[in-house]
Motif scaffolding. Structure first.
Motif, PDB file in Angstrom:
ATOM      1  N   CYS A   1       5.990  25.896   5.175  1.00 51.46           N
ATOM      2  CA  CYS A   1       4.922  25.654   5.641  1.00 51.46           C
ATOM      3  C   CYS A   1       3.810  24.023   4.969  1.00 51.46           C
ATOM      4  CB  CYS A   1       3.376  26.715   5.116  1.00 51.46           C
ATOM      5  SG  CYS A   1       1.522  26.720   4.857  1.00 51.46           S
ATOM      6  N   THR A   2       3.380  23.699   6.737  1.00 55.98           N
ATOM      7  CA  THR A   2       2.667  22.355   6.361  1.00 55.98           C
ATOM      8  C   THR A   2       1.403  22.155   6.486  1.00 55.98           C
ATOM      9  OG1 THR A   2       2.462  22.822   8.687  1.00 55.98           O
ATOM     10  CG2 THR A   2       4.605  21.908   8.402  1.00 55.98           C
TER      11      THR A   2
ATOM     12  N   THR B   1      -3.299  30.096   4.352  1.00 55.12           N
ATOM     13  CA  THR B   1      -3.211  28.770   4.430  1.00 55.12           C
ATOM     14  C   THR B   1      -4.222  28.328   2.522  1.00 55.12           C
ATOM     15  OG1 THR B   1      -3.629  28.273   6.916  1.00 55.12           O
ATOM     16  CG2 THR B   1      -2.882  25.962   4.913  1.00 55.12           C
TER      17      THR B   1
HETATM   18  S1  SF4 Z   1      -0.528  26.509   7.757  1.00 57.24           S
HETATM   19 FE1  SF4 Z   1      -0.163  28.913   8.811  1.00 57.24          FE
HETATM   20  S2  SF4 Z   1       0.149  28.022  10.654  1.00 57.24           S
HETATM   21 FE2  SF4 Z   1       0.568  26.092  10.086  1.00 57.24          FE
HETATM   22  S3  SF4 Z   1       2.859  25.767   9.328  1.00 57.24           S
HETATM   23 FE3  SF4 Z   1       1.447  27.786   7.412  1.00 57.24          FE
HETATM   24  S4  SF4 Z   1       1.589  29.173   8.224  1.00 57.24           S
HETATM   25 FE4  SF4 Z   1       2.585  28.341   9.765  1.00 57.24          FE
END
Ligand code: SF4
Ligand code: SF4
Length: 174
Positions: free
Chosen positions: A82-83, A99
């Motif tokens: 997850c970024t 998030t």
């Molecule tokens: S913040 Fe949500 S959309 Fe973005 S990489 Fe992580 S899980 Fe995926």
């Protein structure tokens, strides 16, 4: 499919024998975790996730694993790949802070020593040099910049010590 980091590669052929209520309770205490049960599995989060083609457990599946108390969620790639772009959180029709929940899961995984090797190596580099990577001379020359100034890493190292970041898992000595 890229190389996966977590131990849980997919749901295929996997049997989950225990639903751990305590784990669901712990997850519900994370920031955003109070809304876990509001998830109705529309998968809008996964549809916008930029790493959805890199992971085998999608973010909407991760959310369901938490409701079901499946602690194996800490072994999934989704937690670490997850970024933290917040796209899922922006898209969720239920307003769930997805998030933020994943941030909490990273902390939970870290406490159990489930941290990918790449992070451990990066952390040491940051501690030793104050930098995550070494800028190359030609990049700086192209921009008309001089040599990279020496960094004082004292503050960085103090932050690592104060936050316990140099421990590999909960209970480790500094
Ligand atoms: S913040 Fe949500 S959309 Fe973005 S990489 Fe992580 S899980 Fe995926
Ligand atoms: S977008 Fe929200 S409601 Fe839909 S699956 Fe993802 S977390 Fe659940």
């Amino acid at each position: 499919m890229t190389e996966t980091w977590g131990q849980l590669k997919s749901f295929e052929g996997k049997e989950f024998s225990t639903l751990d209520k305590n784990f669901t309770r712990e997850a519900s205490k994370l920031i955003g975790g109070q809304d876990l049960t509001a998830c109705f599995q529309c998968a809008k989060c996964s549809a916008g996730c930029p790493v959805s083609d890199k992971v085998n457990v999608q973010v909407h599946e991760l959310m369901r694993m938490l409701v079901f108390g499946l602690k194996e969620v800490l072994d999934t790639d989704m937690v670490w790949l997850c970024t933290t772009c917040y796209t899922c959180q922006e898209r969720c029709p239920q307003g769930i802070d997805i998030t933020d929940i994943i941030f909490g899961l990273k902390n939970m995984a870290f406490k159990e020593g489930k941290t990918p090797q790449g992070y451990i190596v990066s952390r040491k580099g940051l501690y030793d040099t104050g930098k995550l990577y070494e800028p190359t001379d030609w990049e700086r020359e192209d921009l008309g910049l001089g040599d990279v100034p020496e960094l004082d890493v004292e503050d960085t190292q103090k932050m690592f010590k104060d936050t316990g970041l140099m421990k590999l898992k909960e209970g480790d000595e500094e």
